[in-house]
Design an enzyme around this catalytic site. Structure first.
Site, mmCIF file in Angstrom:
data_model
loop_
_atom_site.group_PDB
_atom_site.id
_atom_site.type_symbol
_atom_site.label_atom_id
_atom_site.label_comp_id
_atom_site.label_asym_id
_atom_site.label_seq_id
_atom_site.Cartn_x
_atom_site.Cartn_y
_atom_site.Cartn_z
ATOM 1 N N HIS A 46 -8.197 8.522 2.672
ATOM 2 C CA HIS A 46 -7.542 9.740 2.825
ATOM 3 C C HIS A 46 -8.418 10.864 2.694
ATOM 4 O O HIS A 46 -9.443 10.574 1.981
ATOM 5 C CB HIS A 46 -6.248 9.830 1.763
ATOM 6 C CG HIS A 46 -6.698 9.379 0.471
ATOM 7 N ND1 HIS A 46 -6.788 8.039 0.021
ATOM 8 C CD2 HIS A 46 -7.141 10.219 -0.623
ATOM 9 C CE1 HIS A 46 -7.304 8.080 -1.334
ATOM 10 N NE2 HIS A 46 -7.361 9.423 -1.650
ATOM 11 N N CYS A 70 1.059 -1.205 -0.109
ATOM 12 C CA CYS A 70 -0.040 -0.201 0.267
ATOM 13 C C CYS A 70 1.010 1.352 0.076
ATOM 14 O O CYS A 70 1.603 1.488 0.823
ATOM 15 C CB CYS A 70 -1.026 0.012 1.366
ATOM 16 S SG CYS A 70 -1.673 1.569 1.544
ATOM 17 N N HIS A 111 -3.667 1.505 8.573
ATOM 18 C CA HIS A 111 -4.292 1.202 7.198
ATOM 19 C C HIS A 111 -6.002 0.982 7.419
ATOM 20 O O HIS A 111 -6.124 0.070 8.072
ATOM 21 C CB HIS A 111 -3.855 -0.148 6.509
ATOM 22 C CG HIS A 111 -4.285 -0.457 5.201
ATOM 23 N ND1 HIS A 111 -3.904 0.045 4.001
ATOM 24 C CD2 HIS A 111 -5.455 -1.098 4.863
ATOM 25 C CE1 HIS A 111 -4.492 0.173 2.989
ATOM 26 N NE2 HIS A 111 -5.581 -0.912 3.516
ATOM 27 N N HIS A 165 -6.074 3.268 0.520
ATOM 28 C CA HIS A 165 -5.964 3.729 1.825
ATOM 29 C C HIS A 165 -6.605 5.141 2.287
ATOM 30 O O HIS A 165 -6.226 5.862 1.593
ATOM 31 C CB HIS A 165 -4.347 3.850 2.018
ATOM 32 C CG HIS A 165 -3.885 4.044 3.566
ATOM 33 N ND1 HIS A 165 -3.004 3.365 3.993
ATOM 34 C CD2 HIS A 165 -4.475 5.165 4.425
ATOM 35 C CE1 HIS A 165 -2.772 3.822 5.300
ATOM 36 N NE2 HIS A 165 -3.439 4.991 5.446
ATOM 37 N N GLY A 217 -14.162 7.865 -7.242
ATOM 38 C CA GLY A 217 -13.001 8.304 -7.916
ATOM 39 C C GLY A 217 -11.796 7.969 -6.958
ATOM 40 O O GLY A 217 -10.672 8.620 -7.212
ATOM 41 N N ASN A 267 -12.786 10.702 -1.458
ATOM 42 C CA ASN A 267 -13.183 9.789 -2.721
ATOM 43 C C ASN A 267 -13.386 8.244 -2.045
ATOM 44 O O ASN A 267 -12.559 7.732 -1.371
ATOM 45 C CB ASN A 267 -12.529 9.912 -3.894
ATOM 46 C CG ASN A 267 -12.323 11.339 -4.349
ATOM 47 O OD1 ASN A 267 -13.254 11.972 -4.374
ATOM 48 N ND2 ASN A 267 -11.194 11.727 -4.843
HETATM 49 P P1 5GP Z 1 -7.874 9.479 -4.646
HETATM 50 O O1 5GP Z 1 -7.991 9.591 -6.053
HETATM 51 O O2 5GP Z 1 -7.821 7.954 -4.387
HETATM 52 O O3 5GP Z 1 -9.080 10.005 -3.981
HETATM 53 O O4 5GP Z 1 -6.703 10.323 -4.427
HETATM 54 C C1 5GP Z 1 -5.279 9.919 -4.618
HETATM 55 C C2 5GP Z 1 -4.414 11.161 -4.435
HETATM 56 O O5 5GP Z 1 -3.106 10.502 -4.008
HETATM 57 C C3 5GP Z 1 -4.242 11.769 -6.044
HETATM 58 O O6 5GP Z 1 -4.819 13.006 -5.810
HETATM 59 C C4 5GP Z 1 -2.887 11.562 -6.085
HETATM 60 O O7 5GP Z 1 -2.280 12.722 -6.896
HETATM 61 C C5 5GP Z 1 -2.267 11.106 -4.561
HETATM 62 N N1 5GP Z 1 -0.731 10.409 -4.831
HETATM 63 C C6 5GP Z 1 -0.839 9.280 -5.344
HETATM 64 N N2 5GP Z 1 0.440 9.032 -5.158
HETATM 65 C C7 5GP Z 1 1.093 9.673 -4.521
HETATM 66 C C8 5GP Z 1 2.586 9.799 -3.895
HETATM 67 O O8 5GP Z 1 3.204 8.825 -4.070
HETATM 68 N N3 5GP Z 1 2.811 11.053 -3.412
HETATM 69 C C9 5GP Z 1 1.822 11.960 -3.166
HETATM 70 N N4 5GP Z 1 2.287 12.865 -2.402
HETATM 71 N N5 5GP Z 1 0.676 11.736 -3.384
HETATM 72 C C10 5GP Z 1 0.280 10.723 -4.196
HETATM 73 ZN ZN ZN Z 2 -2.260 1.542 3.644
#
Ligand code: 5GP
Ligand code: ZN
Length: 112
Positions: free
Chosen positions: A98, A3, A45, A96, A91, A85
């Protein structure tokens, strides 16, 4: 577990930190969608908001305390948005849970 956010929480993948304590980490999104774009995660997690129960919901309250602290510290007086999301239609791309903290520009509503 493979993860990416667990690895960021453990310091195995570097991130630009905005806040950290024993339970949560806040770090800047790698692909910012607003002038301020911070992700707040529980260090333990949890796959998604759908996994929240009476046993672990305290972390959500704590994350919102961190949101309020960040908003104060970063002087987000004009406002901000917090987004979680969840699942495919929501989306979610990282499995994990967030919380996106978005600020620094006027944000459209409803989202696309
Ligand atoms: P989700 O699309 O799941 O709501 O958001 C995931 C977010 O994680 C995205 O905005 C993406 O840019 C961010 N993200 C993905 N991988 C990384 C990473 O390795 N480092 C950081 N700082 N952000 C990440
Ligand atoms: Zn995780």
């Amino acid at each position: 577990m493979d993860c990416i956010f667990c690895k960021i929480a453990a310091g195995e993948i570097p991130s630009k930190k905005a806040y950290e304590d024993e339970q949560v980490l806040a770090f800047y999104d790698i692909d910012p969608q607003a002038p301020v774009h911070i992700l707040i995660i529980p260090k333990r997690h949890i796959a998604s908001a759908s996994e929240i129960t009476s046993e672990n919901s305290g972390i959500v309250a704590h994350i919102y305390e961190v949101v309020a602290k960040l908003a104060k510290d970063l002087k987000l007086e004009k406002g901000y948005r917090v987004v979680t999301n969840t699942g495919e239609d929501g989306g979610q791309t990282v499995g994990h849970m967030h919380f996106h903290l978005l600020a620094g520009r006027s944000l459209a509503w409803p989202p696309g």
